[in-house]
Design a protein around this motif. Sequence first.
Motif, PDB file in Angstrom:
ATOM      1  N   ASP A  77     -10.698   0.332  10.931  1.00 30.87           N
ATOM      2  CA  ASP A  77     -11.706  -0.724  10.720  1.00 30.87           C
ATOM      3  C   ASP A  77     -12.661  -0.757  11.913  1.00 30.87           C
ATOM      4  N   LEU A  78     -12.095  -0.648  13.111  1.00 32.40           N
ATOM      5  CA  LEU A  78     -12.936  -0.675  14.310  1.00 32.40           C
ATOM      6  C   LEU A  78     -13.870   0.536  14.341  1.00 32.40           C
ATOM      7  N   ALA A  79     -13.350   1.688  13.983  1.00 34.76           N
ATOM      8  CA  ALA A  79     -14.161   2.912  14.070  1.00 34.76           C
ATOM      9  C   ALA A  79     -15.246   2.946  12.998  1.00 34.76           C
ATOM     10  N   TYR A  80     -14.903   2.537  11.799  1.00 30.86           N
ATOM     11  CA  TYR A  80     -15.812   2.788  10.682  1.00 30.86           C
ATOM     12  C   TYR A  80     -16.589   1.576  10.186  1.00 30.86           C
ATOM     13  N   GLN A 247     -19.818   7.095   9.759  1.00 31.64           N
ATOM     14  CA  GLN A 247     -19.253   6.005   8.951  1.00 31.64           C
ATOM     15  C   GLN A 247     -19.542   6.090   7.461  1.00 31.64           C
ATOM     16  N   ILE A 248     -20.400   7.042   7.065  1.00 28.76           N
ATOM     17  CA  ILE A 248     -20.893   6.960   5.681  1.00 28.76           C
ATOM     18  C   ILE A 248     -19.785   7.054   4.631  1.00 28.76           C
ATOM     19  N   VAL A 249     -18.804   7.910   4.846  1.00 27.39           N
ATOM     20  CA  VAL A 249     -17.767   8.065   3.816  1.00 27.39           C
ATOM     21  C   VAL A 249     -16.931   6.785   3.709  1.00 27.39           C
ATOM     22  N   ALA A 250     -16.523   6.270   4.875  1.00 26.99           N
ATOM     23  CA  ALA A 250     -15.693   5.057   4.871  1.00 26.99           C
ATOM     24  C   ALA A 250     -16.445   3.868   4.275  1.00 26.99           C
ATOM     25  N   ARG A 251     -17.756   3.807   4.512  1.00 27.32           N
ATOM     26  CA  ARG A 251     -18.522   2.668   3.996  1.00 27.32           C
ATOM     27  C   ARG A 251     -18.873   2.842   2.516  1.00 27.32           C
ATOM     28  N   SER A 252     -19.038   4.090   2.093  1.00 25.61           N
ATOM     29  CA  SER A 252     -19.394   4.329   0.696  1.00 25.61           C
ATOM     30  C   SER A 252     -18.204   4.131  -0.233  1.00 25.61           C
ATOM     31  N   TYR A 253     -17.023   4.435   0.292  1.00 25.61           N
ATOM     32  CA  TYR A 253     -15.823   4.310  -0.533  1.00 25.61           C
ATOM     33  C   TYR A 253     -14.826   3.411   0.181  1.00 25.61           C
ATOM     34  N   PRO A 254     -15.070   2.097   0.163  1.00 25.79           N
ATOM     35  CA  PRO A 254     -14.184   1.198   0.934  1.00 25.79           C
ATOM     36  C   PRO A 254     -12.725   1.348   0.502  1.00 25.79           C
TER      37      PRO A 254
END
Lengths: 258, 166
Positions: A77-80, A247-254
């Motif tokens: 969570d902190l990283a992404y 962060q794009i992958v983590a944010r695109s696919y929560p």
Amino acid sequence: MTTNTEENTRKNIIEFLIRFGDDRLILGHRLSEWCGHAPILEEDIALANIALDCIGQASSLLKLAVEIEGENRSEDDLAYLRNEREFKNIQLVEQPNEDFAYTIVRQFFYDTFAVLYLEKLQNSSLEDLAGIAAKSLKESKYHFRHSKEWMLRLGDGTEFSNQKVQSAVNDLWQFTDELFYEDEINTQLIEAGIIFPADEIKTEWIKIINEIFSRAKILLPRDGGMIYGGRNGIHSEYLGHLLAEMQIVARSYPNAKW
Amino acid sequence: MVTEMNVDKESLLNLLEEIEDPEIPVLNIVEMGIVRGIDFVDEKIVVKITPTYSGCPAMKTIENQILDILFDQGFPNSHVKTVYTPAWTTDWLSDETKSKLRDYGIAPPKGKSEDDFLQEVITKPVQCPFCESKDTILKSEFGSTACKALHYCNNCSQPFEYFKCI
């Protein structure tokens, strides 16, 4: 009163772990950008290995931060999921790779600091932090030898390679004093025996830099302005772009699992 | 219910010895020094492990393998805890473990982990695990995994990996 101090210390420990963890996370991501692009195969492998160590160290530090925080967040969570202003890394580590010499100079400044500081930090009164520091120290020694060897080879190499290193040194020097940045968070943790004054290692850091520069035929830039801000969330334009990619992958696919 | 009374740590360790290191399948996780101990907490088994390197990508696999093997033995609610103190060192590898590495084609770590970071790159020659020649050179301190360096044997013209001393 005691509880106030304890609460204050707890918050400061979390902040310190995030600052220290972010340095490694961002530097690790930067180094990973070389994967598949390095000048020779051995360096491709070396830079990816160092990136992995940095990200591993970041993961341990950020994990400890969220454990102490106890608010059900994870190190991922902190990283992404944090925004640019919430990152507390120094600006040196977010500077772009540019060319190989530039990457090596950035790494050399950082590795020299890391080894010296971790040697102190492994005596922290916070047992988990001391353990992570002792572990990271072993890895950082290898990183230091790697960047130092390249400083010598490139600096004392051809006219062209020397010029590349010198130009990177001239550019990056302004970010080096932030390695030693301290504020009231540090002061309080130093008093509590949890961390150590960065000042204690500054003389040694400069001594090593001077020695390697002289062997590498590199000139120390004249004193100029130094740039600070990273520890309080102020960054150069480069961090935002880095985060977008990281962060794009983590944010695109929560909550995606893989 | 799991307590020290009815489960013996020794037999649990023997069980964990069945788990191979994912990167070096000739060694198991106990002789690698990754397993640091077994505790019984709240009637559950807690296996303590330590990473060889901070970023070692095999740790998650190892953790899952430990949980799987314990599950199969009837301990469904076990835990794996990562510990950092003391930091993992190649000094923990026994002579027997080192000879297994050599037989597998990886030169084992030489001597004790050193502390002086200012010293120059390894000057002691590393012996080739294939032809035993000492006429070898260091190609790179970073190899296919974080724990290995790349060397080359001038005698048998064979590249090989050296398990770094840390």
